[in-house]
Motif scaffolding. Sequence first.
Motif, short mmCIF file in Angstrom:
data_model
loop_
_atom_site.label_atom_id
_atom_site.label_comp_id
_atom_site.label_asym_id
_atom_site.label_seq_id
_atom_site.Cartn_x
_atom_site.Cartn_y
_atom_site.Cartn_z
N MET A 1 0.69 -1.15 -0.08
CA MET A 1 0.05 -0.15 0.28
C MET A 1 1.01 1.17 -0.08
SD MET A 1 -2.92 1.01 2.48
CE MET A 1 -3.96 2.47 2.31
N THR A 2 0.57 2.22 -0.62
CA THR A 2 1.34 3.57 -1.00
C THR A 2 0.83 4.48 0.15
OG1 THR A 2 -0.02 4.35 -2.70
CG2 THR A 2 1.82 2.99 -3.46
N SER A 3 1.84 5.23 0.49
CA SER A 3 1.36 6.47 1.37
C SER A 3 1.30 7.84 0.69
CB SER A 3 2.62 6.55 2.40
OG SER A 3 2.42 7.88 3.18
N PRO A 4 0.52 8.69 0.59
CA PRO A 4 0.44 9.99 -0.13
C PRO A 4 1.65 10.88 0.19
CG PRO A 4 -1.09 9.86 1.45
CD PRO A 4 -0.73 8.72 1.50
N VAL A 5 2.36 10.73 1.40
CA VAL A 5 3.78 11.54 1.52
C VAL A 5 4.53 10.63 1.57
CG1 VAL A 5 2.42 12.86 3.44
CG2 VAL A 5 3.47 10.87 4.11
N GLY A 6 4.86 9.49 0.87
CA GLY A 6 5.79 8.60 0.56
C GLY A 6 6.39 7.62 1.43
N LEU A 7 5.72 7.52 2.49
CA LEU A 7 6.30 6.46 3.51
C LEU A 7 7.05 5.22 3.24
CD1 LEU A 7 4.05 7.09 6.59
CD2 LEU A 7 6.22 7.97 6.32
N HIS A 8 6.01 4.31 2.21
CA HIS A 8 6.45 3.27 1.43
C HIS A 8 7.80 3.26 0.60
CE1 HIS A 8 4.59 5.83 -1.53
NE2 HIS A 8 4.99 4.97 -2.47
N ARG A 9 8.19 4.62 0.35
CA ARG A 9 9.58 4.71 -0.35
C ARG A 9 10.93 4.87 0.58
NH1 ARG A 9 10.04 3.99 -6.09
NH2 ARG A 9 7.91 4.36 -6.95
N PRO B 1 11.49 2.33 -10.57
CA PRO B 1 10.85 3.14 -11.44
C PRO B 1 9.31 2.63 -11.47
CG PRO B 1 11.97 1.23 -12.56
CD PRO B 1 12.76 1.36 -11.18
N GLU B 2 8.98 1.27 -10.90
CA GLU B 2 7.49 0.97 -10.85
C GLU B 2 6.79 1.79 -9.86
OE1 GLU B 2 10.34 -1.98 -11.98
OE2 GLU B 2 10.04 -1.12 -10.23
N ILE B 3 5.42 2.34 -10.27
CA ILE B 3 4.96 3.41 -9.61
C ILE B 3 3.66 2.72 -8.97
CG2 ILE B 3 5.73 5.11 -10.92
CD1 ILE B 3 2.94 5.24 -12.26
N GLY B 4 3.32 3.47 -7.67
CA GLY B 4 2.06 2.95 -6.98
C GLY B 4 0.96 3.77 -7.80
N PRO B 5 -0.42 3.36 -7.13
CA PRO B 5 -1.60 3.98 -7.86
C PRO B 5 -1.64 5.63 -7.69
CG PRO B 5 -2.24 2.61 -5.83
CD PRO B 5 -0.44 2.42 -6.12
N ASP B 6 -1.00 6.14 -6.72
CA ASP B 6 -1.21 7.61 -6.77
C ASP B 6 0.14 8.07 -7.12
OD1 ASP B 6 0.15 6.78 -4.23
OD2 ASP B 6 -0.91 8.20 -3.05
N GLU B 7 1.05 7.43 -7.54
CA GLU B 7 2.40 8.14 -7.81
C GLU B 7 2.59 8.38 -9.29
OE1 GLU B 7 5.55 6.28 -4.73
OE2 GLU B 7 5.11 4.95 -6.39
N VAL B 8 3.42 9.28 -9.53
CA VAL B 8 3.82 9.88 -11.08
C VAL B 8 5.21 9.44 -11.08
CG1 VAL B 8 4.19 11.81 -12.47
CG2 VAL B 8 2.10 11.38 -11.02
N ARG C 1 1.25 13.67 -2.63
CA ARG C 1 0.94 14.93 -1.95
C ARG C 1 2.33 15.72 -2.63
NH1 ARG C 1 -0.74 15.55 4.26
NH2 ARG C 1 0.12 17.84 3.69
N SER C 2 2.83 15.27 -3.43
CA SER C 2 3.90 15.99 -4.05
C SER C 2 3.50 17.27 -4.89
CB SER C 2 5.03 15.24 -4.90
OG SER C 2 5.46 14.08 -4.24
N ILE C 3 4.21 18.24 -5.20
CA ILE C 3 3.77 19.42 -5.96
C ILE C 3 4.50 19.41 -7.35
CG2 ILE C 3 3.26 21.85 -6.01
CD1 ILE C 3 3.72 21.56 -2.82
N ALA C 4 3.80 19.73 -8.38
CA ALA C 4 4.83 20.02 -9.77
C ALA C 4 4.08 20.84 -10.49
CB ALA C 4 4.88 18.70 -10.58
N ALA C 5 4.62 21.54 -11.23
CA ALA C 5 4.10 22.61 -12.20
C ALA C 5 4.26 22.49 -13.71
CB ALA C 5 4.66 24.09 -11.69
N VAL C 6 3.34 22.41 -14.52
CA VAL C 6 3.67 22.39 -15.94
C VAL C 6 4.58 23.48 -16.50
CG1 VAL C 6 2.63 22.08 -18.27
CG2 VAL C 6 1.71 21.12 -16.28
N LEU C 7 5.62 23.32 -17.27
CA LEU C 7 6.62 24.40 -17.53
C LEU C 7 5.70 25.37 -18.55
CD1 LEU C 7 9.80 22.48 -18.24
CD2 LEU C 7 9.25 24.13 -16.40
N PRO C 8 6.15 26.57 -18.33
CA PRO C 8 5.20 27.56 -19.16
C PRO C 8 5.73 27.63 -20.59
CG PRO C 8 6.69 28.66 -17.91
CD PRO C 8 6.59 27.28 -17.12
N ASP C 9 5.04 27.79 -21.79
CA ASP C 9 5.29 27.67 -23.01
C ASP C 9 6.35 28.96 -23.39
OD1 ASP C 9 4.05 25.39 -23.56
OD2 ASP C 9 2.45 26.52 -24.10
N ASP C 10 6.30 30.08 -22.76
CA ASP C 10 6.79 31.37 -23.14
C ASP C 10 8.20 31.67 -22.49
OD1 ASP C 10 5.59 31.47 -20.64
OD2 ASP C 10 5.51 33.72 -20.88
#
Length: 342
Positions: free
Chosen positions: A1-9, A28-35, A147-156
């Motif tokens: 089972m995965t943890s949203p704050v990454g305890l399983h890692r 590299p294998e990801i859990g159901p809520d990982e990216v 519960r990580s945070i990421a931003a899509v890079l702006p095109d400009d």
Amino acid sequence: MTSPVGLHRVLAPRGVLPQAADRLDSRPEIGPDEVRVRVERLNLDAASFRQLATKHAGDGESVRAEVLAIIEARGKMHNPVTGSGGMLIGTVDEVGPESSLGLKPGDRVATLVSLTLTPLKITDGLRSWDGLSEQVPCDGHAILFGRSIAAVLPDDLPAELALAVFDVCGAPALTDRVVRRYGHPTVAVIGGAGKSGCLSLAAARRAGARTVGVVPTTAERDLLSKAGLANAVALADARDPVALSRAVTEALGGPADVTVVCVDVPGCEHGAILSTADGGTVIFFSMATSFPAAALGAEGLAADVTMLIGNGYAPGHADFALDLLRGVPAVRDLFAARLAAD
């Protein structure tokens, strides 16, 4: 089972959060809520890079070897001396079906969480990096938690520029919040010509503050004066408490209501406290800050100041920093100059 704050890692020691862990599982294998992100560039934080460069006397090969060794040993980029890491950009490879980050495969993203808590695997030996700059071209993968945070890079914006801004975007957002609580305060930004420093100056002035940017060299003084981001520019070594306090007081006509510390060297705590008026606030945005030095220094100086540690996150901080970059040409010019120098 995965943890949203990454305890399983966390591999060692068990029971701590990923940032405090000695080793993370970077498979590299990801859990159901990982990216999983295909990494293309790391941005080492300034304090970490300075420590490594100083330790190895500017020998890029040795710096590269140590960064690679840290990542391989710890499953993340977590400098054991400074306790800091940085952030990264890359392309989303795979998204778990339960991920709430709003990302999809093919998105180019910047992580807005520290490398010290991000599972990371480098596969190219950092062969494209000369070890002489904070930005590290590379190949590999990283894992984002629920519960990580990421931003899509702006095109400009060029990716390298966006990465540099995202790396410090917490600083201007918190500066803005604190300045607005005071109304129209005086603000001193220590390290005003740096990345977080120039954004903090721009944020403070936009919020109605009268500002002074403090820098350590005549070259940075001339650069910041030309940019026009501060009402005044002062020259002082932030590690010299008396000299720093004198420079701020002379520039503002008294101690600052708010002092923002954006330098990447240790030993600046006492000068920042001494430069701040009773009832004022000191914001520490440097990973070189010592909590005992700050707390005990304020006590020893009988300084009635509030001290904040910038945690790198505030709601909307990435968009706020990008808005400053786009709306204040001098900020973009300073960032471009710093990237060119690197």
